[in-house]
Design a protein around this motif. Structure first.
Motif, mmCIF file in Angstrom:
data_model
loop_
_atom_site.group_PDB
_atom_site.id
_atom_site.type_symbol
_atom_site.label_atom_id
_atom_site.label_comp_id
_atom_site.label_asym_id
_atom_site.label_seq_id
_atom_site.Cartn_x
_atom_site.Cartn_y
_atom_site.Cartn_z
ATOM 1 N N ALA A 112 0.914 -1.184 0.056
ATOM 2 C CA ALA A 112 -0.033 -0.151 0.042
ATOM 3 C C ALA A 112 0.861 1.291 0.070
ATOM 4 N N ALA A 113 2.009 1.301 0.678
ATOM 5 C CA ALA A 113 2.987 2.340 0.805
ATOM 6 C C ALA A 113 3.459 2.675 -0.508
ATOM 7 N N GLY A 114 3.817 1.704 -1.152
ATOM 8 C CA GLY A 114 4.247 1.874 -2.641
ATOM 9 C C GLY A 114 3.240 2.313 -3.623
ATOM 10 N N LEU A 115 1.990 1.935 -3.443
ATOM 11 C CA LEU A 115 0.935 2.366 -4.300
ATOM 12 C C LEU A 115 0.559 3.715 -4.137
ATOM 13 N N TYR A 149 -6.553 3.688 -10.303
ATOM 14 C CA TYR A 149 -6.063 2.063 -10.139
ATOM 15 C C TYR A 149 -5.385 1.886 -8.700
ATOM 16 N N CYS A 150 -4.536 3.176 -8.237
ATOM 17 C CA CYS A 150 -3.629 2.929 -7.074
ATOM 18 C C CYS A 150 -4.633 3.131 -5.791
ATOM 19 N N LYS A 184 -7.378 0.440 -1.306
ATOM 20 C CA LYS A 184 -8.538 -0.046 -0.714
ATOM 21 C C LYS A 184 -8.621 -1.495 -0.419
ATOM 22 N N ARG A 185 -8.395 -2.333 -1.652
ATOM 23 C CA ARG A 185 -8.444 -3.487 -1.469
ATOM 24 C C ARG A 185 -7.622 -4.128 -0.478
ATOM 25 N N LEU A 186 -6.547 -3.714 -0.343
ATOM 26 C CA LEU A 186 -5.586 -4.080 0.394
ATOM 27 C C LEU A 186 -5.838 -3.858 1.754
ATOM 28 N N GLU A 187 -6.534 -2.520 1.984
ATOM 29 C CA GLU A 187 -6.844 -2.074 3.450
ATOM 30 C C GLU A 187 -8.117 -3.277 3.807
ATOM 31 N N ASN A 188 -8.873 -3.548 3.045
ATOM 32 C CA ASN A 188 -9.962 -4.426 3.462
ATOM 33 C C ASN A 188 -9.288 -5.764 3.629
ATOM 34 N N ILE A 246 -1.914 0.818 7.821
ATOM 35 C CA ILE A 246 -2.759 1.031 6.345
ATOM 36 C C ILE A 246 -3.889 1.515 6.457
ATOM 37 N N ASP A 247 -4.690 1.556 7.616
ATOM 38 C CA ASP A 247 -5.759 2.489 7.564
ATOM 39 C C ASP A 247 -5.515 4.129 7.053
#
Length: 206
Positions: free
Chosen positions: A26-29, A43-44, A49-53, A90-91
């Motif tokens: 997520a940090a890279g995105l 897209y990022c 959001k997908r990673l956070e979920n 990540i939140d």
């Protein structure tokens, strides 16, 4: 020497690793979202959001497993603390991405890539520390580096904030970018909280 007559559930370490890996991705995105091609921003944001979920799901599994586990590999309060601290990171990354989309930011000011890179490097150090937590080998060096990065990020944040007020003439742009700076700086602080939690666990159970 502590003797365990019942098996301990070591799955917690694997769950921590899963969340930490998602923090790195997520940090890279987020760095790409704020500094890359504008057409990639949507897209990022969706990928973050997908990673956070996914991270929320893993964190829920940590809490659920804790409720049904009799013997844990580390103290229960430490499991709660570390799971919550990782989830906060990540939140916050996701919250920053949401704001960036809402604000429809223009070209990034000087230094934003550096600040994002501090977050990327910090989450990488945290992920490496979490990955070694089961064996406790060389964990502390990653915690020390993460806390050094917090100092680097703090200095960068204050320098960029001063430049924003010195150079930007559009008051709306100042408001937007200041909030982005603030959330990035808070993300770095929360990364330090993870490092402190890991350090506490190592010292307590070393």
């Amino acid at each position: 020497m502590r003797i365990h007559f019942l098996p301990r559930d070591e799955e917690f370490f694997d769950l921590f690793v899963e969340v930490a890996k998602r923090c790195v991705e997520a940090a890279g995105l987020l760095q790409e979202l704020l500094t890359g091609k504008p057409e990639r921003a949507g897209y990022c944001a969706e990928a973050i959001k997908r990673l956070e979920n996914e991270a929320d799901g893993v964190t829920h599994e940590v809490v659920s497993r804790l409720d049904r586990t009799f013997i844990t590999p580390i103290d229960r309060e430490d499991i709660h603390l570390l799971a919550g601290a990782l989830d906060d990171v990540i939140d916050r990354i996701d919250g920053t991405a949401r704001r960036a989309q809402i604000f429809r930011l223009g070209a990034p000011p000087e230094g934003i890539a550096e600040l994002c890179d501090v977050i990327r490097r910090m989450t990488t150090e945290i992920s490496q520390a979490v990955g070694k937590l089961r064996g406790k080998d060389d964990v502390m060096q990653h915690c020390i580096e993460a806390k050094r990065l917090e100092e680097e990020g703090d200095a960068l944040y204050h320098r960029m904030l001063g430049q924003l007020f010195d150079r930007e003439r559009d008051p709306i742009a100042i408001i937007k970018w200041k909030e982005i700076y603030d959330t990035l700086e808070t993300t770095i602080d929360e990364g330090e909280d993870v490092a402190n939690a890991i350090e506490s666990i190592v010292l307590k159970h070393g």
